[in-house]
Design a protein around this motif. Structure first.
Motif, PDB file in Angstrom:
ATOM      1  N   GLU A   1       0.827  -1.203   0.000  1.00  0.00           N
ATOM      2  CA  GLU A   1       0.000   0.000   0.000  1.00  0.00           C
ATOM      3  C   GLU A   1       0.866   1.260   0.000  1.00  0.00           C
ATOM      4  OE1 GLU A   1      -3.741   1.939   2.529  1.00  0.00           O
ATOM      5  OE2 GLU A   1      -2.885   0.006   3.092  1.00  0.00           O
ATOM      6  N   ARG A   2       1.934   1.248   0.791  1.00  0.00           N
ATOM      7  CA  ARG A   2       2.815   2.422   0.850  1.00  0.00           C
ATOM      8  C   ARG A   2       3.485   2.684  -0.498  1.00  0.00           C
ATOM      9  NH1 ARG A   2       7.868   4.195   1.541  1.00  0.00           N
ATOM     10  NH2 ARG A   2       8.824   2.135   1.322  1.00  0.00           N
ATOM     11  N   LEU A   3       3.811   1.608  -1.208  1.00  0.00           N
ATOM     12  CA  LEU A   3       4.482   1.742  -2.502  1.00  0.00           C
ATOM     13  C   LEU A   3       3.496   1.844  -3.665  1.00  0.00           C
ATOM     14  CD1 LEU A   3       7.370  -0.828  -1.990  1.00  0.00           C
ATOM     15  CD2 LEU A   3       7.531   1.676  -1.970  1.00  0.00           C
ATOM     16  N   LEU A   4       2.212   1.935  -3.345  1.00  0.00           N
ATOM     17  CA  LEU A   4       1.171   2.068  -4.368  1.00  0.00           C
ATOM     18  C   LEU A   4       1.223   0.906  -5.359  1.00  0.00           C
ATOM     19  CD1 LEU A   4       1.427   5.915  -5.110  1.00  0.00           C
ATOM     20  CD2 LEU A   4       0.086   4.749  -3.351  1.00  0.00           C
ATOM     21  N   ALA A   5       1.417  -0.291  -4.842  1.00  0.00           N
ATOM     22  CA  ALA A   5       1.445  -1.509  -5.662  1.00  0.00           C
ATOM     23  C   ALA A   5       0.057  -2.137  -5.612  1.00  0.00           C
ATOM     24  CB  ALA A   5       2.500  -2.477  -5.147  1.00  0.00           C
ATOM     25  N   ALA A   6      -0.781  -1.783  -6.584  1.00  0.00           N
ATOM     26  CA  ALA A   6      -2.190  -2.173  -6.545  1.00  0.00           C
ATOM     27  C   ALA A   6      -2.398  -3.671  -6.683  1.00  0.00           C
ATOM     28  CB  ALA A   6      -2.951  -1.445  -7.657  1.00  0.00           C
ATOM     29  N   GLY A   7      -1.405  -4.386  -7.219  1.00  0.00           N
ATOM     30  CA  GLY A   7      -1.566  -5.812  -7.426  1.00  0.00           C
ATOM     31  C   GLY A   7      -1.384  -6.675  -6.196  1.00  0.00           C
ATOM     32  N   VAL A   8      -0.908  -6.097  -5.097  1.00  0.00           N
ATOM     33  CA  VAL A   8      -0.557  -6.916  -3.940  1.00  0.00           C
ATOM     34  C   VAL A   8      -1.728  -7.734  -3.391  1.00  0.00           C
ATOM     35  CG1 VAL A   8       0.209  -6.824  -1.526  1.00  0.00           C
ATOM     36  CG2 VAL A   8       1.486  -5.605  -3.292  1.00  0.00           C
ATOM     37  N   PRO A   9      -2.917  -7.169  -3.183  1.00  0.00           N
ATOM     38  CA  PRO A   9      -4.009  -8.011  -2.667  1.00  0.00           C
ATOM     39  C   PRO A   9      -4.317  -9.200  -3.570  1.00  0.00           C
ATOM     40  CG  PRO A   9      -4.566  -5.691  -2.427  1.00  0.00           C
ATOM     41  CD  PRO A   9      -3.324  -5.750  -3.282  1.00  0.00           C
ATOM     42  N   THR A  10      -4.293  -8.984  -4.884  1.00  0.00           N
ATOM     43  CA  THR A  10      -4.560 -10.074  -5.823  1.00  0.00           C
ATOM     44  C   THR A  10      -3.440 -11.102  -5.795  1.00  0.00           C
ATOM     45  OG1 THR A  10      -5.911  -8.699  -7.274  1.00  0.00           O
ATOM     46  CG2 THR A  10      -4.843 -10.627  -8.275  1.00  0.00           C
ATOM     47  N   TRP A  11      -2.199 -10.653  -5.813  1.00  0.00           N
ATOM     48  CA  TRP A  11      -1.070 -11.593  -5.778  1.00  0.00           C
ATOM     49  C   TRP A  11      -1.075 -12.412  -4.506  1.00  0.00           C
ATOM     50  CZ3 TRP A  11       2.543  -6.988  -7.222  1.00  0.00           C
ATOM     51  CH2 TRP A  11       2.400  -6.702  -8.591  1.00  0.00           C
ATOM     52  N   ARG A  12      -1.386 -11.772  -3.371  1.00  0.00           N
ATOM     53  CA  ARG A  12      -1.447 -12.502  -2.113  1.00  0.00           C
ATOM     54  C   ARG A  12      -2.543 -13.573  -2.156  1.00  0.00           C
ATOM     55  NH1 ARG A  12       0.043 -10.939   2.860  1.00  0.00           N
ATOM     56  NH2 ARG A  12      -2.106 -11.118   3.621  1.00  0.00           N
ATOM     57  N   ALA A  13      -3.698 -13.226  -2.743  1.00  0.00           N
ATOM     58  CA  ALA A  13      -4.795 -14.191  -2.816  1.00  0.00           C
ATOM     59  C   ALA A  13      -4.433 -15.377  -3.702  1.00  0.00           C
ATOM     60  CB  ALA A  13      -6.061 -13.504  -3.336  1.00  0.00           C
ATOM     61  N   VAL A  14      -3.801 -15.110  -4.844  1.00  0.00           N
ATOM     62  CA  VAL A  14      -3.383 -16.204  -5.722  1.00  0.00           C
ATOM     63  C   VAL A  14      -2.336 -17.068  -5.021  1.00  0.00           C
ATOM     64  CG1 VAL A  14      -2.232 -16.773  -7.889  1.00  0.00           C
ATOM     65  CG2 VAL A  14      -3.936 -14.952  -7.835  1.00  0.00           C
ATOM     66  N   GLY A  15      -1.373 -16.424  -4.370  1.00  0.00           N
ATOM     67  CA  GLY A  15      -0.343 -17.182  -3.661  1.00  0.00           C
ATOM     68  C   GLY A  15      -0.918 -18.065  -2.578  1.00  0.00           C
ATOM     69  N   ALA A  16      -1.853 -17.524  -1.801  1.00  0.00           N
ATOM     70  CA  ALA A  16      -2.462 -18.313  -0.725  1.00  0.00           C
ATOM     71  C   ALA A  16      -3.258 -19.485  -1.282  1.00  0.00           C
ATOM     72  CB  ALA A  16      -3.366 -17.416   0.122  1.00  0.00           C
ATOM     73  N   ALA A  17      -3.886 -19.286  -2.430  1.00  0.00           N
ATOM     74  CA  ALA A  17      -4.707 -20.350  -3.014  1.00  0.00           C
ATOM     75  C   ALA A  17      -3.868 -21.525  -3.493  1.00  0.00           C
ATOM     76  CB  ALA A  17      -5.541 -19.792  -4.167  1.00  0.00           C
ATOM     77  N   PHE A  18      -2.627 -21.255  -3.929  1.00  0.00           N
ATOM     78  CA  PHE A  18      -1.826 -22.310  -4.556  1.00  0.00           C
ATOM     79  C   PHE A  18      -0.547 -22.649  -3.792  1.00  0.00           C
ATOM     80  CE2 PHE A  18      -4.031 -20.358  -8.323  1.00  0.00           C
ATOM     81  CZ  PHE A  18      -4.957 -21.386  -8.458  1.00  0.00           C
ATOM     82  N   ALA A  19      -0.403 -22.152  -2.587  1.00  0.00           N
ATOM     83  CA  ALA A  19       0.783 -22.467  -1.785  1.00  0.00           C
ATOM     84  C   ALA A  19       0.873 -23.971  -1.561  1.00  0.00           C
ATOM     85  CB  ALA A  19       0.725 -21.742  -0.444  1.00  0.00           C
ATOM     86  N   GLY A  20       2.074 -24.509  -1.739  1.00  0.00           N
ATOM     87  CA  GLY A  20       2.305 -25.925  -1.555  1.00  0.00           C
ATOM     88  C   GLY A  20       2.021 -26.778  -2.776  1.00  0.00           C
ATOM     89  N   ARG A  21       1.543 -26.167  -3.857  1.00  0.00           N
ATOM     90  CA  ARG A  21       1.250 -26.904  -5.086  1.00  0.00           C
ATOM     91  C   ARG A  21       2.432 -26.794  -6.051  1.00  0.00           C
ATOM     92  NH1 ARG A  21      -4.471 -26.280  -5.200  1.00  0.00           N
ATOM     93  NH2 ARG A  21      -4.620 -27.325  -7.231  1.00  0.00           N
ATOM     94  N   HIS A  22       2.530 -27.752  -6.965  1.00  0.00           N
ATOM     95  CA  HIS A  22       3.574 -27.691  -7.981  1.00  0.00           C
ATOM     96  C   HIS A  22       3.138 -26.739  -9.097  1.00  0.00           C
ATOM     97  CE1 HIS A  22       5.874 -28.860 -11.580  1.00  0.00           C
ATOM     98  NE2 HIS A  22       6.836 -29.087 -10.700  1.00  0.00           N
ATOM     99  N   VAL A  23       4.004 -25.770  -9.383  1.00  0.00           N
ATOM    100  CA  VAL A  23       3.684 -24.739 -10.368  1.00  0.00           C
ATOM    101  C   VAL A  23       4.753 -24.713 -11.452  1.00  0.00           C
ATOM    102  CG1 VAL A  23       3.354 -22.262 -10.745  1.00  0.00           C
ATOM    103  CG2 VAL A  23       2.501 -23.318  -8.632  1.00  0.00           C
ATOM    104  N   THR A  24       4.315 -24.756 -12.700  1.00  0.00           N
ATOM    105  CA  THR A  24       5.199 -24.515 -13.837  1.00  0.00           C
ATOM    106  C   THR A  24       4.993 -23.066 -14.257  1.00  0.00           C
ATOM    107  OG1 THR A  24       5.026 -26.804 -14.571  1.00  0.00           O
ATOM    108  CG2 THR A  24       5.792 -25.209 -16.185  1.00  0.00           C
TER     109      THR A  24
END
Length: 241
Positions: free
Chosen positions: A196-219
């Protein structure tokens, strides 16, 4: 990062999900930009490559996730974005045609719908905010397509919308590294306050995607990482086993 094989097995298992990560600058829309500049030509080509990777898996549904919707709010057929804020009396449908009374889209979903149109995706589209991604991934049949819309820091240069911050480039580079490596845990661990401080609007979305797929194999493949207008633009695609 997991390298893609030169020849894929003819009976490779179907992925559980496929993700395209794209930014959502208004200049990505030709109607807003007008005459195309070299920076946006490259960015559009990178987004097209990422969408091609997503659609290779033939998902029946693509979930467009980005900042803006309230928890529980969903967008679909007939909803529309408009470009009045950019001096244009133009509406863009999220899916199908604009219908009377259709909901107004946030910018991320307006750009996401346009990207899916450019990729000729004919399946079902659902637009949500980051808070509702996990539930949809549980409810929808595999493989689920996810179009994750979000920009990096808007403080990359002195001419950036938020002026220059020395922490902005390292922050975006860490995101790019996580996208290139398919490191879902690293995305989930992004600091929302720093984003938020760095005005990075993608962070909430990236965090949600990361949480959804943590521990999975990703190509993973990283297609683009640049900040031509002082804002970090990152483009990648993931195939999640």
């Amino acid at each position: 990062m997991t390298s893609l094989p030169a020849e894929r097995p003819s009976r490779a298992p179907r992925p559980s999900a496929v993700v395209a990560f794209c930014p959502a600058p208004p200049l990505l829309l030709p109607a807003v930009e007008g005459r195309a500049g070299p920076e946006t030509v490259l960015l559009r080509a990178a987004c097209a490559d990422a969408l091609s990777g997503l659609l290779d898996a033939a998902p029946e549904v693509v979930v467009v996730v980005g900042d803006g919707p309230a928890p529980g709010e969903r967008f679909g057929d007939g909803d529309r974005g408009d470009l009045r804020g950019f001096g244009l009396d133009l509406q863009l449908p999220f899916d199908g045609r604009v219908r009377p009374g259709g909901a107004r889209l946030p910018l991320a979903h307006t750009v996401g719908g346009w990207l899916l149109d450019q990729a000729s995706f004919a399946g079902t589209r659902v637009g949500v905010g980051p808070a509702d991604l996990a539930q949809l991934l549980r409810d929808l049949p595999a493989p689920v397509g996810v179009l994750a819309m979000g920009d990096g820091s808007a403080r990359r240069t002195v001419k950036a919308p938020g002026y220059l911050d020395a922490a902005a480039e390292p922050f975006d580079t860490a995101v790019a590294d996580a996208l290139a490596a398919g490191d879902a845990a690293a995305l989930a661990a992004l600091d929302p306050a720093e984003g938020e401080r760095l005005l990075a609007a993608g962070v909430p979305t990236w965090r949600a995607v990361g949480a959804a797929f943590a521990g999975r194999h990703v190509t993973a493949r990283l297609h683009h990482h640049a900040a031509p207008f002082g804002v970090g633009y990152l483009v990648a695609d993931w195939v999640v086993a």
